[in-house]
Design a protein around this motif. Sequence first.
Motif, mmCIF file in Angstrom:
data_model
loop_
_atom_site.group_PDB
_atom_site.id
_atom_site.type_symbol
_atom_site.label_atom_id
_atom_site.label_comp_id
_atom_site.label_asym_id
_atom_site.label_seq_id
_atom_site.Cartn_x
_atom_site.Cartn_y
_atom_site.Cartn_z
ATOM 1 N N PRO A 22 -3.647 -0.718 13.570
ATOM 2 C CA PRO A 22 -3.124 -1.545 12.512
ATOM 3 C C PRO A 22 -2.092 -2.566 12.936
ATOM 4 O O PRO A 22 -1.125 -2.211 13.543
ATOM 5 C CB PRO A 22 -2.481 -0.544 11.580
ATOM 6 C CG PRO A 22 -2.254 0.648 12.400
ATOM 7 C CD PRO A 22 -3.220 0.616 13.522
ATOM 8 N N VAL A 23 -2.334 -3.815 12.563
ATOM 9 C CA VAL A 23 -1.329 -4.839 12.763
ATOM 10 C C VAL A 23 -1.487 -5.871 11.664
ATOM 11 O O VAL A 23 -2.563 -6.058 11.148
ATOM 12 C CB VAL A 23 -1.512 -5.518 14.115
ATOM 13 C CG1 VAL A 23 -0.510 -6.617 14.296
ATOM 14 C CG2 VAL A 23 -1.364 -4.503 15.208
ATOM 15 N N LEU A 24 -0.440 -6.543 11.330
ATOM 16 C CA LEU A 24 -0.480 -7.418 10.162
ATOM 17 C C LEU A 24 -0.662 -8.885 10.490
ATOM 18 O O LEU A 24 -0.247 -9.362 11.518
ATOM 19 C CB LEU A 24 0.825 -7.239 9.404
ATOM 20 C CG LEU A 24 0.767 -7.656 7.965
ATOM 21 C CD1 LEU A 24 -0.273 -6.871 7.210
ATOM 22 C CD2 LEU A 24 2.093 -7.474 7.310
ATOM 23 N N GLN A 95 5.495 -1.213 3.126
ATOM 24 C CA GLN A 95 6.301 0.009 3.173
ATOM 25 C C GLN A 95 5.672 1.081 4.063
ATOM 26 O O GLN A 95 6.346 1.676 4.904
ATOM 27 C CB GLN A 95 6.509 0.559 1.760
ATOM 28 C CG GLN A 95 7.411 1.796 1.721
ATOM 29 C CD GLN A 95 7.670 2.264 0.293
ATOM 30 O OE1 GLN A 95 7.062 1.757 -0.666
ATOM 31 N NE2 GLN A 95 8.584 3.214 0.136
ATOM 32 N N TYR A 96 4.376 1.314 3.899
ATOM 33 C CA TYR A 96 3.749 2.432 4.601
ATOM 34 C C TYR A 96 2.655 2.015 5.598
ATOM 35 O O TYR A 96 2.199 2.849 6.377
ATOM 36 C CB TYR A 96 3.131 3.398 3.583
ATOM 37 C CG TYR A 96 4.145 4.044 2.669
ATOM 38 C CD1 TYR A 96 5.177 4.817 3.197
ATOM 39 C CD2 TYR A 96 4.071 3.890 1.292
ATOM 40 C CE1 TYR A 96 6.115 5.418 2.361
ATOM 41 C CE2 TYR A 96 4.992 4.493 0.448
ATOM 42 C CZ TYR A 96 6.014 5.251 0.987
ATOM 43 O OH TYR A 96 6.928 5.848 0.166
ATOM 44 N N GLY A 97 2.240 0.803 5.551
ATOM 45 C CA GLY A 97 1.185 0.355 6.442
ATOM 46 C C GLY A 97 1.696 -0.511 7.571
ATOM 47 O O GLY A 97 2.807 -0.326 8.071
ATOM 48 N N ILE A 98 0.892 -1.485 7.948
ATOM 49 C CA ILE A 98 1.265 -2.349 9.067
ATOM 50 C C ILE A 98 1.631 -3.742 8.589
ATOM 51 O O ILE A 98 1.523 -4.726 9.330
ATOM 52 C CB ILE A 98 0.108 -2.421 10.074
ATOM 53 C CG1 ILE A 98 -1.150 -2.956 9.388
ATOM 54 C CG2 ILE A 98 -0.165 -1.062 10.689
ATOM 55 C CD1 ILE A 98 -2.261 -3.328 10.338
ATOM 56 N N ASN A 152 -0.429 1.548 -0.918
ATOM 57 C CA ASN A 152 0.938 2.053 -0.838
ATOM 58 C C ASN A 152 0.941 3.578 -0.778
ATOM 59 O O ASN A 152 1.341 4.274 -1.708
ATOM 60 C CB ASN A 152 1.746 1.564 -2.047
ATOM 61 C CG ASN A 152 3.226 1.851 -1.918
ATOM 62 O OD1 ASN A 152 3.810 2.593 -2.696
ATOM 63 N ND2 ASN A 152 3.847 1.249 -0.928
ATOM 64 N N VAL A 153 0.450 4.095 0.353
ATOM 65 C CA VAL A 153 0.375 5.541 0.570
ATOM 66 C C VAL A 153 1.034 5.863 1.911
ATOM 67 O O VAL A 153 0.677 5.270 2.933
ATOM 68 C CB VAL A 153 -1.088 6.031 0.589
ATOM 69 C CG1 VAL A 153 -1.158 7.509 0.951
ATOM 70 C CG2 VAL A 153 -1.741 5.783 -0.757
ATOM 71 N N PRO A 154 1.997 6.781 1.940
ATOM 72 C CA PRO A 154 2.671 7.092 3.205
ATOM 73 C C PRO A 154 1.754 7.825 4.177
ATOM 74 O O PRO A 154 0.855 8.562 3.769
ATOM 75 C CB PRO A 154 3.837 7.986 2.767
ATOM 76 C CG PRO A 154 3.376 8.603 1.479
ATOM 77 C CD PRO A 154 2.538 7.557 0.809
ATOM 78 N N SER A 155 1.983 7.609 5.443
ATOM 79 C CA SER A 155 1.247 8.332 6.480
ATOM 80 C C SER A 155 1.832 9.728 6.607
ATOM 81 O O SER A 155 3.056 9.913 6.609
ATOM 82 C CB SER A 155 1.338 7.594 7.821
ATOM 83 O OG SER A 155 0.730 6.324 7.750
ATOM 84 N N ARG A 156 0.972 10.705 6.721
ATOM 85 C CA ARG A 156 1.424 12.092 6.832
ATOM 86 C C ARG A 156 1.842 12.384 8.268
ATOM 87 O O ARG A 156 1.125 12.024 9.209
ATOM 88 C CB ARG A 156 0.304 13.033 6.409
ATOM 89 C CG ARG A 156 0.684 14.500 6.392
ATOM 90 C CD ARG A 156 -0.424 15.329 5.772
ATOM 91 N NE ARG A 156 -0.147 16.753 5.865
ATOM 92 C CZ ARG A 156 -0.940 17.705 5.374
ATOM 93 N NH1 ARG A 156 -2.060 17.353 4.736
ATOM 94 N NH2 ARG A 156 -0.622 18.983 5.482
ATOM 95 N N PRO A 157 2.989 13.001 8.483
ATOM 96 C CA PRO A 157 3.427 13.286 9.851
ATOM 97 C C PRO A 157 2.528 14.318 10.528
ATOM 98 O O PRO A 157 1.956 15.200 9.874
ATOM 99 C CB PRO A 157 4.849 13.826 9.665
ATOM 100 C CG PRO A 157 4.886 14.350 8.263
ATOM 101 C CD PRO A 157 3.973 13.462 7.479
#
Length: 432
Positions: A22-24, A95-98, A152-157
Amino acid sequence: MKRKSLFALSAVVVVAAAALVPVLWSGGDNLHNGTAMAATPADQAALIKKGEYLARAGDCIACHTVRGGKQFAGGLPMATPFGTMFTPNITPDDQYGIGKWTQDDFYRAMHTGRSKDGSLLYPGFPFTSYTKVTRADSDAIYAYLRSVTPINVPSRPHELKFPFNQRNMLIGWRTLFFREGEYKPDPTKSVEWNRGAYLIEGLGHCGMCHTSINAMGGPVSSAAFAGGLIPLQNWYAPSLTSNKEAGLGDWETKDIADLLKTGVSNRGAVFGPMAEVVHNSLQYMSDEDINAMATYLKTIPQKSEAPEPLQLETSEKFGGELLKQGQKIYADNCAKCHAENGLGMPPAFPPLANNQSIQMPSAVNPIRMVLNGGYPPSTDANPHPYGMPPFAQALSNQEVAAVVTYIRMSWGNHGTAVSPQQVSDLRSAPLD
């Protein structure tokens, strides 16, 4: 061949790899080495289209999308011997992605295995292969990922055991197993061959499944493409360097291309993890790229040495009894599709006679197919594939061992007898 594919520390590598991809995209300007270059809408649209194609070649969707979930939102659990990894959100969410990644950030992840903040990525993300990807192709993938819908979903550790949850330990792993550098064309080979090598060794990261790994989760470089059991998935990725397995030296290039593009050919069909790779990735590749990959695969040097034995042995007497029992089971259950002489009716029903995947030292794959059945992938060129019914409920462990023994030792096949204990072990193994 991809492993979507998706592997022990390799699994760790795949997950980390996912985190890298992932990159923006930074709006209307193309940032390259810190220099802003104006891009027309048509140029940007072409770049995004190219990036989508390359992301397909890298099978990014397989790791970064949960079945039934939002595309590229991550969260896919990947079990490894070191714990469970979860793929990251690679949509352009700030917030949660790239969303805040630059092209340089993305290329650094692909090329060096380091995240935006400089932290080391786990080799579940296949940066050991992606390092071969050119800057131009990396920028195109970045542009495509920047164009998808932000989620807008956080990545799980990750849930890794100590000490594998200590990222600084990756320094030693990288010293041993990672060599940074873009693919360098071989001037003695054709343009087509080099294109195939670039795709197989780079974005395709085929070696992640078809190369065995050691206790440290590193690839055994001396056995590149020589096959290996995919940890915790209970599928065997056959050797591409031995004609006794999936070595392709005696295949017609068209048969290799058909297998990659459609999942079936006159020489056999793909199942399990490879079927997912064809479904998610290879069926979307151009005929030119598929032919290039086939051309390269056909020239991988063939070796005489056999891979590490993975087979539980039976006595010669018991093997003879299994062979006799298996002949009747085959006639009652298998001959209708695969024919009495084992030649099948390809490509719908693949041949079992002179089929390397049947007679490999490891019998894991044919045992799993008899137990669980399965389908080749559904592709545009083969939308309604014929499937293999499961026999786990109909046949005992010894009966499965008997019929697999029969197909491995009949019609000129040179496989060995199968132990009922190995069938028992695989019967209780997870399907994925």
